[in-house]
Write a protein that holds these residues in place. Structure first.
Motif, PDB file in Angstrom:
ATOM      1  N   PHE A   1     -27.304  48.877   5.666  1.00  0.00           N
ATOM      2  CA  PHE A   1     -25.921  49.083   6.088  1.00  0.00           C
ATOM      3  C   PHE A   1     -25.780  48.870   7.595  1.00  0.00           C
ATOM      4  CE2 PHE A   1     -22.223  51.905   6.986  1.00  0.00           C
ATOM      5  CZ  PHE A   1     -21.289  51.245   6.195  1.00  0.00           C
ATOM      6  N   LYS A   2     -26.765  49.364   8.340  1.00  0.00           N
ATOM      7  CA  LYS A   2     -26.752  49.189   9.793  1.00  0.00           C
ATOM      8  C   LYS A   2     -26.805  47.706  10.142  1.00  0.00           C
ATOM      9  CE  LYS A   2     -29.228  50.715  13.904  1.00  0.00           C
ATOM     10  NZ  LYS A   2     -30.398  51.442  14.418  1.00  0.00           N
ATOM     11  N   GLN A  15     -21.514  42.375  11.260  1.00  0.00           N
ATOM     12  CA  GLN A  15     -20.062  42.328  11.324  1.00  0.00           C
ATOM     13  C   GLN A  15     -19.589  42.516  12.761  1.00  0.00           C
ATOM     14  OE1 GLN A  15     -17.945  41.570   8.798  1.00  0.00           O
ATOM     15  NE2 GLN A  15     -19.807  41.202   7.612  1.00  0.00           N
ATOM     16  N   LEU A  16     -20.255  43.408  13.490  1.00  0.00           N
ATOM     17  CA  LEU A  16     -19.910  43.638  14.884  1.00  0.00           C
ATOM     18  C   LEU A  16     -20.204  42.387  15.708  1.00  0.00           C
ATOM     19  CD1 LEU A  16     -18.817  45.805  16.771  1.00  0.00           C
ATOM     20  CD2 LEU A  16     -21.155  46.532  17.199  1.00  0.00           C
ATOM     21  N   ASP A  17     -21.310  41.729  15.406  1.00  0.00           N
ATOM     22  CA  ASP A  17     -21.637  40.476  16.098  1.00  0.00           C
ATOM     23  C   ASP A  17     -20.552  39.436  15.835  1.00  0.00           C
ATOM     24  OD1 ASP A  17     -23.927  41.448  17.220  1.00  0.00           O
ATOM     25  OD2 ASP A  17     -25.297  40.558  15.730  1.00  0.00           O
ATOM     26  N   LEU A  18     -20.069  39.414  14.591  1.00  0.00           N
ATOM     27  CA  LEU A  18     -19.001  38.474  14.262  1.00  0.00           C
ATOM     28  C   LEU A  18     -17.747  38.775  15.077  1.00  0.00           C
ATOM     29  CD1 LEU A  18     -19.153  37.976  10.389  1.00  0.00           C
ATOM     30  CD2 LEU A  18     -19.450  36.243  12.149  1.00  0.00           C
ATOM     31  N   LEU A  19     -17.473  40.063  15.200  1.00  0.00           N
ATOM     32  CA  LEU A  19     -16.283  40.444  15.958  1.00  0.00           C
ATOM     33  C   LEU A  19     -16.454  40.145  17.449  1.00  0.00           C
ATOM     34  CD1 LEU A  19     -15.265  43.837  14.331  1.00  0.00           C
ATOM     35  CD2 LEU A  19     -14.012  41.697  14.244  1.00  0.00           C
ATOM     36  N   ASN A  20     -17.652  40.333  17.935  1.00  0.00           N
ATOM     37  CA  ASN A  20     -17.907  40.110  19.346  1.00  0.00           C
ATOM     38  C   ASN A  20     -18.133  38.619  19.674  1.00  0.00           C
ATOM     39  OD1 ASN A  20     -17.683  42.798  20.035  1.00  0.00           O
ATOM     40  ND2 ASN A  20     -19.848  43.222  19.694  1.00  0.00           N
ATOM     41  N   ASN A  21     -18.189  37.809  18.712  1.00  0.00           N
ATOM     42  CA  ASN A  21     -18.451  36.370  18.883  1.00  0.00           C
ATOM     43  C   ASN A  21     -17.296  35.711  19.681  1.00  0.00           C
ATOM     44  OD1 ASN A  21     -19.206  33.719  18.642  1.00  0.00           O
ATOM     45  ND2 ASN A  21     -19.637  33.868  16.457  1.00  0.00           N
ATOM     46  N   ASP A  22     -17.643  34.740  20.499  1.00  0.00           N
ATOM     47  CA  ASP A  22     -16.647  34.051  21.321  1.00  0.00           C
ATOM     48  C   ASP A  22     -15.740  33.144  20.499  1.00  0.00           C
ATOM     49  OD1 ASP A  22     -17.557  35.225  23.634  1.00  0.00           O
ATOM     50  OD2 ASP A  22     -18.992  33.625  24.076  1.00  0.00           O
TER      51      ASP A  22
END
Length: 169
Positions: free
Chosen positions: A132-133, A139-146
């Motif tokens: 889950f982590k 998902q967080l990486d996707l959100l933080n992606n440029d």
């Protein structure tokens, strides 16, 4: 053979010259006869009483003997009951100990199974948490992606879209 009153009554004494007074001797013998008859009657009554008392003594001796036997039997029975109760209590204790051992063994077995299940659940929980982590980090990486910023910078001309849409018709 003892004298009877009749023997005394029939007794005749010889006469002598200077003997006893006959009337006085007869009166004395009559008194002896009465006393002797009285003694004989008393003796018979005492013998009858003695026989009755002997019979009662035998009766009570029999009762005493029977009571003694009954006491002995009661004591033996009490000892038997006591021994049987002791045997039964030991048997019940052994059964209770066996049941207690069985219950303890079952409880320990259940506790071991539960402990194994808990360890398995802990492992599964760690695996789930790790996955889950990782999913959340992805998902967080996707959100933080440029790429998101690039998409936001992209502008669409609505006029061109309308014209394209008319061309298609």
């Amino acid at each position: 053979m003892p004298l009877t009153p009749l023997d005394i009554h029939k007794k005749e004494f010889g006469r002598s010259f200077r003997g006893y007074d006959e009337d006085e001797v007869n009166d004395y013998l009559n008194q002896i006869i009465k006393d002797y008859e009285l003694i004989i009657r008393e003796k018979k009554e005492l013998e009858t009483q003695l026989a009755a008392q002997t019979e009662r003594l035998n009766y009570f001796s029999n009762i005493e003997e029977t009571l003694n036997k009954s006491i002995v039997i009661a004591q033996e029975t009490a000892e038997d009951v006591k021994r049987n109760a002791l045997k039964e209590s030991k048997l019940l204790i052994r059964e209770a100990e066996k049941n207690a051992d069985r219950i303890v063994e079952e409880s320990l077995s259940k506790a071991r199974r539960i402990a194994v299940e808990i360890e398995e659940l802990k492992k599964q929980s760690k695996v789930f948490r790790t996955r889950f982590k990782m999913l959340m980090e992805a998902q967080l990486d996707l959100l933080n992606n440029d790429d998101w910023d690039t998409l936001m910078d992209f502008e669409v001309d609505t006029n061109e879209l309308e014209q394209l849409s008319e061309d298609d018709k």
